[in-house]
Every structure is written in structure tokens, then in C-alpha cells.
Design a protein around this motif. Structure first.
Motif, PDB file in Angstrom:
ATOM      1  N   LYS A 405      33.209 -21.787  62.612  1.00 37.43           N
ATOM      2  CA  LYS A 405      32.889 -20.355  62.570  1.00 37.43           C
ATOM      3  C   LYS A 405      33.645 -19.661  61.442  1.00 37.43           C
ATOM      4  CE  LYS A 405      31.885 -19.853  67.520  1.00 37.43           C
ATOM      5  NZ  LYS A 405      32.376 -19.308  68.818  1.00 37.43           N
ATOM      6  N   ILE A 406      34.911 -20.008  61.291  1.00 38.71           N
ATOM      7  CA  ILE A 406      35.710 -19.417  60.212  1.00 38.71           C
ATOM      8  C   ILE A 406      35.138 -19.805  58.851  1.00 38.71           C
ATOM      9  CG2 ILE A 406      37.983 -19.427  59.109  1.00 38.71           C
ATOM     10  CD1 ILE A 406      39.147 -19.865  61.969  1.00 38.71           C
ATOM     11  N   LEU A 407      34.774 -21.082  58.700  1.00 42.34           N
ATOM     12  CA  LEU A 407      34.246 -21.582  57.426  1.00 42.34           C
ATOM     13  C   LEU A 407      32.847 -21.063  57.123  1.00 42.34           C
ATOM     14  CD1 LEU A 407      35.419 -25.304  57.667  1.00 42.34           C
ATOM     15  CD2 LEU A 407      36.235 -23.605  56.019  1.00 42.34           C
ATOM     16  N   SER A 408      32.133 -20.584  58.137  1.00 42.33           N
ATOM     17  CA  SER A 408      30.756 -20.155  57.916  1.00 42.33           C
ATOM     18  C   SER A 408      30.654 -18.757  57.307  1.00 42.33           C
ATOM     19  CB  SER A 408      29.955 -20.207  59.225  1.00 42.33           C
ATOM     20  OG  SER A 408      30.449 -19.267  60.167  1.00 42.33           O
ATOM     21  N   HIS A 409      31.783 -18.071  57.123  1.00 38.41           N
ATOM     22  CA  HIS A 409      31.737 -16.767  56.446  1.00 38.41           C
ATOM     23  C   HIS A 409      31.261 -16.974  55.018  1.00 38.41           C
ATOM     24  CE1 HIS A 409      32.816 -12.653  55.323  1.00 38.41           C
ATOM     25  NE2 HIS A 409      33.319 -13.177  54.206  1.00 38.41           N
ATOM     26  N   PRO A 410      30.267 -16.226  54.557  1.00 34.16           N
ATOM     27  CA  PRO A 410      29.715 -16.447  53.209  1.00 34.16           C
ATOM     28  C   PRO A 410      30.759 -16.272  52.115  1.00 34.16           C
ATOM     29  CG  PRO A 410      28.258 -15.050  54.505  1.00 34.16           C
ATOM     30  CD  PRO A 410      29.530 -15.181  55.293  1.00 34.16           C
ATOM     31  N   ALA A 411      30.772 -17.187  51.172  1.00 35.22           N
ATOM     32  CA  ALA A 411      31.686 -17.100  50.029  1.00 35.22           C
ATOM     33  C   ALA A 411      31.053 -16.373  48.862  1.00 35.22           C
ATOM     34  CB  ALA A 411      32.115 -18.500  49.594  1.00 35.22           C
ATOM     35  N   THR A 412      29.740 -16.475  48.718  1.00 36.23           N
ATOM     36  CA  THR A 412      29.091 -15.973  47.512  1.00 36.23           C
ATOM     37  C   THR A 412      28.956 -14.455  47.470  1.00 36.23           C
ATOM     38  OG1 THR A 412      26.927 -16.394  48.535  1.00 36.23           O
ATOM     39  CG2 THR A 412      27.817 -18.095  47.080  1.00 36.23           C
ATOM     40  N   VAL A 413      29.298 -13.775  48.557  1.00 39.18           N
ATOM     41  CA  VAL A 413      29.270 -12.306  48.530  1.00 39.18           C
ATOM     42  C   VAL A 413      30.517 -11.735  47.860  1.00 39.18           C
ATOM     43  CG1 VAL A 413      27.834 -12.149  50.583  1.00 39.18           C
ATOM     44  CG2 VAL A 413      30.313 -12.119  50.841  1.00 39.18           C
ATOM     45  N   ASP A 414      31.510 -12.584  47.610  1.00 35.75           N
ATOM     46  CA  ASP A 414      32.766 -12.127  47.024  1.00 35.75           C
ATOM     47  C   ASP A 414      32.641 -12.075  45.500  1.00 35.75           C
ATOM     48  OD1 ASP A 414      35.350 -11.262  46.892  1.00 35.75           O
ATOM     49  OD2 ASP A 414      36.264 -13.217  47.258  1.00 35.75           O
ATOM     50  N   ASN A 421      37.613 -10.198  31.883  1.00 37.98           N
ATOM     51  CA  ASN A 421      36.402  -9.467  32.261  1.00 37.98           C
ATOM     52  C   ASN A 421      35.156  -9.878  31.464  1.00 37.98           C
ATOM     53  OD1 ASN A 421      35.803  -7.680  34.391  1.00 37.98           O
ATOM     54  ND2 ASN A 421      35.260  -6.072  32.940  1.00 37.98           N
ATOM     55  N   GLN A 422      35.284 -10.934  30.644  1.00 36.61           N
ATOM     56  CA  GLN A 422      34.080 -11.486  30.008  1.00 36.61           C
ATOM     57  C   GLN A 422      33.186 -12.126  31.069  1.00 36.61           C
ATOM     58  OE1 GLN A 422      32.793 -11.357  27.110  1.00 36.61           O
ATOM     59  NE2 GLN A 422      31.445 -13.123  26.836  1.00 36.61           N
ATOM     60  N   GLU A 423      33.835 -12.754  32.033  1.00 33.66           N
ATOM     61  CA  GLU A 423      33.109 -13.338  33.165  1.00 33.66           C
ATOM     62  C   GLU A 423      33.354 -12.419  34.361  1.00 33.66           C
ATOM     63  OE1 GLU A 423      34.622 -17.335  33.254  1.00 33.66           O
ATOM     64  OE2 GLU A 423      33.773 -17.798  31.290  1.00 33.66           O
ATOM     65  N   ASP A 424      32.593 -11.341  34.396  1.00 34.22           N
ATOM     66  CA  ASP A 424      32.859 -10.269  35.361  1.00 34.22           C
ATOM     67  C   ASP A 424      32.119 -10.439  36.677  1.00 34.22           C
ATOM     68  OD1 ASP A 424      30.450  -9.846  34.097  1.00 34.22           O
ATOM     69  OD2 ASP A 424      30.664  -7.669  33.956  1.00 34.22           O
ATOM     70  N   VAL A 425      31.203 -11.396  36.742  1.00 36.44           N
ATOM     71  CA  VAL A 425      30.530 -11.741  37.995  1.00 36.44           C
ATOM     72  C   VAL A 425      30.734 -13.237  38.231  1.00 36.44           C
ATOM     73  CG1 VAL A 425      28.347 -11.873  39.232  1.00 36.44           C
ATOM     74  CG2 VAL A 425      28.799  -9.937  37.729  1.00 36.44           C
ATOM     75  N   VAL A 426      31.411 -13.579  39.309  1.00 35.97           N
ATOM     76  CA  VAL A 426      31.753 -14.966  39.613  1.00 35.97           C
ATOM     77  C   VAL A 426      31.046 -15.377  40.902  1.00 35.97           C
ATOM     78  CG1 VAL A 426      33.638 -16.545  40.191  1.00 35.97           C
ATOM     79  CG2 VAL A 426      33.957 -14.809  38.412  1.00 35.97           C
ATOM     80  N   SER A 427      30.392 -16.527  40.884  1.00 37.68           N
ATOM     81  CA  SER A 427      29.546 -16.927  42.013  1.00 37.68           C
ATOM     82  C   SER A 427      30.331 -17.354  43.249  1.00 37.68           C
ATOM     83  CB  SER A 427      28.634 -18.081  41.590  1.00 37.68           C
ATOM     84  OG  SER A 427      29.368 -19.295  41.424  1.00 37.68           O
ATOM     85  N   PHE A 428      31.492 -17.954  43.049  1.00 37.37           N
ATOM     86  CA  PHE A 428      32.244 -18.598  44.131  1.00 37.37           C
ATOM     87  C   PHE A 428      31.383 -19.605  44.897  1.00 37.37           C
ATOM     88  CE2 PHE A 428      35.026 -14.896  43.459  1.00 37.37           C
ATOM     89  CZ  PHE A 428      36.216 -15.572  43.279  1.00 37.37           C
ATOM     90  N   ALA A 429      30.428 -20.180  44.180  1.00 34.19           N
ATOM     91  CA  ALA A 429      29.570 -21.198  44.780  1.00 34.19           C
ATOM     92  C   ALA A 429      30.352 -22.461  45.126  1.00 34.19           C
ATOM     93  CB  ALA A 429      28.429 -21.545  43.829  1.00 34.19           C
ATOM     94  N   TYR A 430      31.415 -22.721  44.396  1.00 35.91           N
ATOM     95  CA  TYR A 430      32.252 -23.891  44.692  1.00 35.91           C
ATOM     96  C   TYR A 430      32.799 -23.793  46.110  1.00 35.91           C
ATOM     97  CZ  TYR A 430      36.053 -27.331  44.131  1.00 35.91           C
ATOM     98  OH  TYR A 430      36.907 -28.411  44.283  1.00 35.91           O
ATOM     99  N   SER A 431      33.327 -22.626  46.473  1.00 29.55           N
ATOM    100  CA  SER A 431      33.858 -22.445  47.823  1.00 29.55           C
ATOM    101  C   SER A 431      32.755 -22.577  48.869  1.00 29.55           C
ATOM    102  CB  SER A 431      34.524 -21.075  47.946  1.00 29.55           C
ATOM    103  OG  SER A 431      35.610 -20.953  47.053  1.00 29.55           O
TER     104      SER A 431
END
Length: 519
Positions: A405-414, A421-431
Motif C-alpha cells: 500500500k505504501i509503495l502503491s502511491h504514484p511516483a510520477t505525480v511528483d 532548471n534546464q530539466e524542469d519537468v522530471v518524470s520520476f518514472a524510475y521510482s
């Protein structure tokens, strides 16, 4: 589209040739988990060489190309001379190898390496064939680069640790011994190389680690979902559940085909059961963890099926930057194909789906061991009180479910911006992909506890016979997990059934008998 071919398990695939057709999910697992040999087709070699020729042309012309004649990230405005091009590539590997913590699992590292070969072998990256040949040799000779798994936002750092090995740096395991990179290569009869223009960037960019985690999680998730149908069916049987909840007419009026297929699976698994026949009218209706198996399992399968399409597309894509085109005078297009959002969102969805599968499985475990609702001996042991029986394995399932349940919190919304700030939108898809991978293993343990409990519960129905499919599972589990008559050390029992699930043995035992379960 990925095909999960149940008649050809990944461990039966001995060779995977790149470049002729799309790579399947089973082939990813065959290489990553079971050590299948990787081969390059002539088509693969030809397009890699053609792409490299474009890079050489750009260098001769001193054309402005990101990461070739410029710096990286916010250093894009800094020009790099052709004399410094090789140094630039070495620097990116050394400076980016900064992930921390425990090393990634062997199968994850191998999956990432294979996906690097697939990605860079599309012919849009300009990497020399010799670099890819060395990665292929590292894979085929079972050299495992040391790659810490914590701290990636989507790519770069774990891949950089792996690329250090190609230069004879970093560390790697060979024959079970952790060695310096140059020593590991030397023992395997391989030589390090100097990375040329564009190669360091290409080896660290892309969605390879994200897709590797996601592919492993997807394979295990699909296998777990099918196995959950088996576990749920046996639990229903042992708990005197009514098969009438799986009448096809009920499911024909709900427009979700995955639900109807799951209901048909349950009926097929329980066909010929004396227990089911006796108790089909025992209750008017069962608890939701039994009655809603088609709805819950079916919804999980729908999510996994959607993820399967996306992950298949990503596996066989080019996720580099810049993308090189060989036509006409050659062109380099700078874009964002390294972004992992497609896979990341699907990984988050898979995590939520698998959490729902774990949730319903844990509730069935509780019903099996809880004499207040099961009408079976307390904790499934004939002499309770003196013996705790399967009291505490349900605690284990509850603990695992809490972690899921803890791990199921979405990472990609972060989002946390990087690179000035050149890379100002980060997917966090790895997490997202990493936690989906972690959840898939915890789910398999919960299903193992459900099967262990359900099989034990069948013993209390003798002399009534379970279905032939249930009996096959019973026999397979009982090879290493005897009937519990008094308390014993249960950890080996759980591990044994977990491995039977993970290796597809439970699923295979049923599908051999009654044909493939519907998906």
C-alpha cells in the motif's frame, strides 16, 4: 504487441537475436533472468554502422549537435572541440556514476543492459558497433556490473555505473567475485575500450532502466494475476463457496470482458470438484473476497494489458537524445525521447493494480484461517491452542500488504527540477517502475501464503475430492510442504511455494491439465 506465450516459458528460450523483429517480453525475461545468449543480426549491425557514419560526418563538419560538439544539460551552450570529444564522453560516465545504496539485482542489471542494446541498436544513436559488442559479451559471459540502485530520477546514474565497466573502471561480479572493472574484463578475456563521440551520452540516456524494471514487474504481474485465479478458486472451494456467482449470465451484463474471462477461468479450474458440487447451494451468497473475484481480478488484468502495450512499444523504441537520421546529408534532432512518463504512469498503474490483487488475496487468507467465518479448525490445524498453525502467516500477508500500500502511491505525480532548471519537468518514472517491481515480489509471497492455506484447508474436506486442477496444485505443493499436523518452521514452506509461483510451476501445472487460462 507483447505476447505472453505460456507454451514457451522464458527459461526455454536459449538465444535472442536482435534486429530482425521486435523483442518480446518473454525474450527480455529469458536474457535477464535465465541467461539466454544475445546475438546481433546483420540488419542490426548494418544500421548501427550507418548511424555511426553520420556522427563521423558531423565531427568532420564541426556541426553543432547536443552532446557531440556541446556540453550536457544546461551546459548545452558550451562548445566542445573535436579534440575534446572523447574526453567529454569519459567525463559524462565518471561524473554521472553517482547512484548510491545497495546494488541492483542481477536480473535488473541484465535487463537494463539488454534494453541498452535494443535502444542503441535501432540505428538512431551513432554508437560504434564495437561498444555494443562489448556490452553483448559482458551479458553473454555473465559479468554483472556493480550498479547502486538508489537516487535515479529516471535514467543516468545506474547506467553510468554500468558504463564504467566498459572503460575498465568501476566494479563488476565475475564468477561470484566482486572485482575491479578491468580485472573482471581481463578474467573473461575481454578488453576495455575508450568511448568515442556521443557514446557516453547514449549509454546513460534513455528509458532503459525504467523499462527494465517495468518489464520484469509486468511479466511477474501477469503470471501472478493468472496464479491468483488458481489460488482464489481453491480458496473458494475450501471455504464452501458457491459457484453460482460465476454464472456467465451475471458477467454478460457487465461490459468488461476481463471479468467474464476470469469467471470462466474459475469455473474451469473448479470443474469436477465434489466439494463445489456439494456446497453450491450452501449459502445464498459469499463474502466479496470470493464473490467478486471476477470483478477485482479482471480489473487488475485490464490494467496489466494496457501496460503491456505501452511497455512493448517502449522496449522497441529509440529513447536517445539527440536522434540521428542518416538520410540525405544526415540530421540530428534534439528532443525528449529519454523521458519515461509513458512507462512511469503505467508502472504506477501496475502498482495500484497489484495492490488490489494483494488486498483481495489477503482477505481470502484471513477467511481461511479465521474459524469464525471458515467453518474450519482455527488457523487450519487439527489441535489448536497447543498449536498456532497458520495464525502468523496471515500476519506476514498483512505486513506485506501494508508495504505494498505504501509503495502503491504514484511516483510520477511528483516533480523536482534538476540541471539548473534546464530539466524542469522530471518524470520520476524510475521510482514508479522500481516500486512496481518490488510490489510484484511481495504479491507473489501473499499468493504463496494463500495457496499454502487453501491447500491445507482442502485436507479437512476429505473424503470429498477437490477438482482435478486443484488436486494438481495440491500434489505439487505437497512435494515440499507436508500437511501441518503440529507447529513447525513455516518459512521454508512459504519460500518453496513462492518459488513455484515465481517460476511459473503452479500456473503450468494447471494449464497443462485444463489448457491455458483466459487472459
Amino acid at each position: 504487441m507483447i505476447l505472453l506465450q505460456t507454451n514457451r516459458h522464458p527459461k526455454d528460450i536459449k538465444k535472442v537475436e536482435l534486429g530482425k523483429t521486435d523483442v518480446t517480453l518473454n525474450e527480455i525475461i529469458a536474457v535477464a533472468r535465465y541467461g539466454a545468449e544475445v546475438l546481433f543480426s546483420q540488419k542490426y549491425r548494418d544500421r548501427v554502422n550507418a548511424s555511426r557514419a553520420v556522427i563521423e560526418k558531423f565531427l568532420d563538419e564541426e556541426r553543432a549537435v547536443y552532446g557531440v560538439t556541446t556540453g550536457f544539460g544546461s551546459n548545452v551552450s558550451q562548445s566542445i572541440s573535436s579534440m575534446d570529444a572523447e574526453k567529454l564522453q569519459q567525463n559524462i560516465i565518471r561524473s554521472h556514476a553517482v547512484s548510491v545504496g545497495e546494488p541492483l539485482d542481477k536480473e535488473v542489471v541484465r535487463a537494463i543492459q539488454l534494453l541498452i542494446l535494443i535502444n542503441l541498436g535501432q540505428g538512431f544513436s551513432g554508437v560504434r558497433l564495437g561498444v555494443l559488442e562489448l556490452i553483448r559479451s559482458v551479458l553473454n559471459q555473465q559479468i554483472i556490473p556493480f550498479a547502486p540502485g538508489e537516487g535515479s530520477v529516471g535514467y543516468l546514474a545506474p547506467e553510468a555505473h554500468m558504463a564504467l565497466l566498459l572503460m575498465g573502471e568501476g566494479k563488476a561480479w565475475y564468477n561470484g567475485e566482486l572485482l575491479k572493472g578491468n580485472a573482471a574484463l581481463e578474467r573473461a578475456g575481454l578488453q576495455p575500450l575508450s568511448l568515442g563521440c556521443k557514446e557516453g551520452l547514449a549509454l546513460t540516456s534513455g528509458t532503459t532502466s525504467v523499462t527494465a524494471f517495468a518489464a520484469l514487474a509486468l511479466f511477474d504481474g501477469i503470471q501472478a494475476a493468472k496464479t491468483a485465479d488458481i489460488a482464489g478458486a481453491i480458496a473458494l472451494e475450501a471455504l464452501k463457496g458457491t459457484i453460482k456467482a460465476f454464472d456467465p449470465r451475471t458477467h454478460s451484463v457487465k461490459r468488461h470482458e476481463e471479468q467474464a474471462r476470469t469467471a470462466r477461468n474459475i469455473v474451469k479450474i473448479l470443474g469436477g470438484s465434489e466439494i463445489v458440487e456439494k456446497y453450491q447451494d450452501y449459502r445464498l451468497q459469499d463474502a466479496l473476497s470470493l464473490r467478486c473475484i471476477p470483478q477485482v481480478h479482471g480489473a487488475v488484468k485490464k490494467v496489466l494489458e494496457d501496460a503491456k502495450i505501452t511497455i512493448s512499444n517502449e522496449i522497441n523504441s529509440s529513447s536517445d537524445n539527440p536522434i540521428l537520421f542518416t538520410e540525405d546529408n544526415g540530421e540530428a534532432l534534439m528532443g525528449g525521447n529519454f523521458d519515461g512518463t509513458f512507462v512511469g504512469i503505467q508502472a504506477d498503474s501496475m502498482a495500484i493494480a497489484m495492490a488490489n490483487l494483494a488486498k483481495i488475496s489477503e482477505r481470502r487468507i484471513d477467511r481461511l484461517v479465521n474459524h469464525h467465518v471458515s467453518e474450519l479448525p482455527p488457523f487450519l490445524v487439527a489441535n489448536p491452542g497447543l498449536n498456532s498453525g497458520y495464525m502468523i502467516p496471515q500476519y506476514t500477508a498483512a505486513g506485506l500488504l501494508n508495504e505494498i500500500k505504501i509503495l502503491s502511491h504514484p511516483a510520477t505525480v511528483d516533480n523536482t527540477s534538476t540541471c539548473a532548471n534546464q530539466e524542469d519537468v522530471v518524470s520520476f518514472a524510475y521510482s514508479a517502475a522500481k516500486k512496481a517491481y518490488q510490489i510484484s515480489k511481495k504479491l507473489e509471497y501473499i499468493l504463496a501464503i494463500e495457496l499454502m492455506s487453501a491447500v491445507q484447508a482442502l485436507d479437512f474436506h476429505q473424503p470429498l475430492k477437490p477438482s482435478p486442477a486443484s488436486h494438481e496444485v495440491y500434489k505439487l505443493i505437497r512435494i515440499q510442504v507436508p500437511t501441518v499436523t503440529e507447529d513447525r518452521y513455516f518459512y521454508p514452506d512459504i519460500e518453496s511455494i513462492y518459488h513455484q509461483i515465481h517460476e511459473g510451476k503452479i500456473l503450468n501445472s494447471v494449464e497443462i491439465l485444463i489448457s491455458d487460462l483466459e487472459w
